[in-house]
Scaffold this motif. Structure first.
Motif, short mmCIF file in Angstrom:
data_model
loop_
_atom_site.label_atom_id
_atom_site.label_comp_id
_atom_site.label_asym_id
_atom_site.label_seq_id
_atom_site.Cartn_x
_atom_site.Cartn_y
_atom_site.Cartn_z
N ARG A 193 12.57 23.73 20.71
CA ARG A 193 11.68 24.57 21.03
C ARG A 193 12.29 25.86 20.85
O ARG A 193 12.49 26.73 21.66
N PRO A 194 12.61 26.22 19.49
CA PRO A 194 13.61 27.53 19.20
C PRO A 194 12.55 28.71 19.45
O PRO A 194 13.11 29.83 20.05
N GLU A 195 11.34 28.76 19.31
CA GLU A 195 10.54 29.90 19.56
C GLU A 195 10.54 30.25 21.09
O GLU A 195 10.75 31.46 21.57
N GLY A 196 10.83 29.32 21.99
CA GLY A 196 10.75 29.31 23.44
C GLY A 196 12.24 30.03 23.61
O GLY A 196 12.58 30.95 24.53
N VAL A 197 13.13 29.50 22.98
CA VAL A 197 14.77 30.01 23.12
C VAL A 197 14.75 31.33 22.73
O VAL A 197 15.46 32.38 23.52
N MET A 198 13.76 31.95 21.57
CA MET A 198 13.94 33.30 21.15
C MET A 198 13.47 34.30 22.62
O MET A 198 13.87 35.28 22.70
N LYS A 199 12.27 33.69 23.16
CA LYS A 199 11.68 34.54 24.21
C LYS A 199 12.55 34.46 25.42
O LYS A 199 12.81 35.47 26.02
N ALA A 200 13.23 33.38 25.63
CA ALA A 200 14.16 33.33 26.87
C ALA A 200 15.36 34.41 26.43
O ALA A 200 15.78 35.03 27.55
N LEU A 201 15.93 34.33 25.26
CA LEU A 201 16.77 35.50 24.93
C LEU A 201 16.58 36.87 25.36
O LEU A 201 17.09 37.90 25.83
N ALA A 202 15.33 36.97 24.80
CA ALA A 202 14.64 38.50 24.86
C ALA A 202 14.49 38.92 26.50
O ALA A 202 14.75 39.87 26.72
N HIS A 203 13.98 37.76 27.18
CA HIS A 203 13.59 37.95 28.45
C HIS A 203 14.96 38.33 29.14
O HIS A 203 15.12 39.20 30.01
N TRP A 204 15.98 37.71 28.86
CA TRP A 204 17.28 37.71 29.50
C TRP A 204 17.62 39.12 29.22
O TRP A 204 18.33 39.92 30.11
#
Ligand code: SF4
Ligand code: SF4
Length: 238
Positions: free
Chosen positions: A124-135
């Motif tokens: 789920r790369p889209e989720g990883v992008m969001k997780a990184l942005a939130h971090w």
């Protein structure tokens, strides 16, 4: 041989003769390209686990680096510096500085989910992008994105009233992001609503925006919900 994703390598580490003949064979250009070795010492062993605690980042460890996400990515087609496969790779290695270096483009993911649909490992790369942005936001490395501000406004209204009013969400979002309330598209939308919507519906919308009604029997439910969300966040991030 050509180096794929050459933009990811610091230029000073790429050695290449524009004109080189060895034993009578012309090996100029990319046929004689070398990359100097790099010893990595600045990694954070816990970084992958940190990102896994964010919604969307849970499966980052599954990636086998096939590159399908980047190949299919809408943003990569516009800008080859936007590279989900690469960011997943450096997350797994704990190379936080490389994520921080790209902080100005990671947030540009448009959530089209092409990457997620194509990924053979359910990363789920889209989720990883969001997780990184939130971090990045939570560490104070980047400012809050408009989508975070929108989510916060939405959540605040739920906590307070158990429901949202579209007009209120929009008004407060524009205020918090410093945008003018009267945008041309909004004016046009209001004109059409006035023209085509039943008057009773319009009046109810206006009244709800002014008097901010709550869901029936909402009472202390908002506080309980708020408490629950806080506990969940603490359990995930400490
Ligand atoms: S498509 Fe999935 S497995 Fe392949 S590189 Fe992207 S995240 Fe990794
Ligand atoms: S969701 Fe984001 S990372 Fe995935 S393909 Fe779309 S723009 Fe690229």
């Amino acid at each position: 041989m050509a180096i794929h994703e050459k933009t990811l390598i610091e230029p000073e580490r790429i050695l290449q003769h524009d004109k080189l003949v060895v034993d009578g064979v012309d090996v100029s250009g990319h046929w004689n390209t070398m990359i100097t070795p790099r010893t990595v010492v600045d990694y954070d062993d816990d970084f992958e686990a940190t990102i896994q605690k964010y919604t969307g980042g849970e499966n980052v460890h599954r990636c086998w680096q096939c590159g399908s996400c980047t190949n299919s990515c809408t943003m990569y087609a516009q800008n080859t510096d936007f590279n989900p496969r690469y960011w997943i790779y450096v997350t797994r290695l704990g190379l936080k500085d490389e994520i921080i270096r790209d902080k100005e483009i990671i947030w540009q993911c448009v959530s089209c989910n092409k990457c997620t649909n194509i990924c053979p490992k359910d990363v789920r790369p889209e989720g990883v992008m969001k997780a990184l942005a939130h971090w990045l936001e939570e560490e104070g490395i980047t400012d809050k994105t408009p989508s975070t501000i929108f989510d916060e406004e939405f959540t605040e209204q739920i906590y307070a009233r158990g429901r949202i009013e579209d007009g209120d969400v929009m008004k407060n979002f524009f205020k918090k992001t410093g945008q003018p309330l009267m945008q041309p598209w909004l004016v046009e939308m209001i004109k059409r609503m006035v023209r085509y919507m039943p008057v009773a519906h319009l009046m109810r919308m206006g009244t709800n925006t002014v008097f901010k009604p709550r869901t029936k029997s909402w009472g202390r439910t908002g506080e309980v919900l708020q408490e629950y969300v806080r506990e969940q966040k603490e359990a995930a991030h400490g």
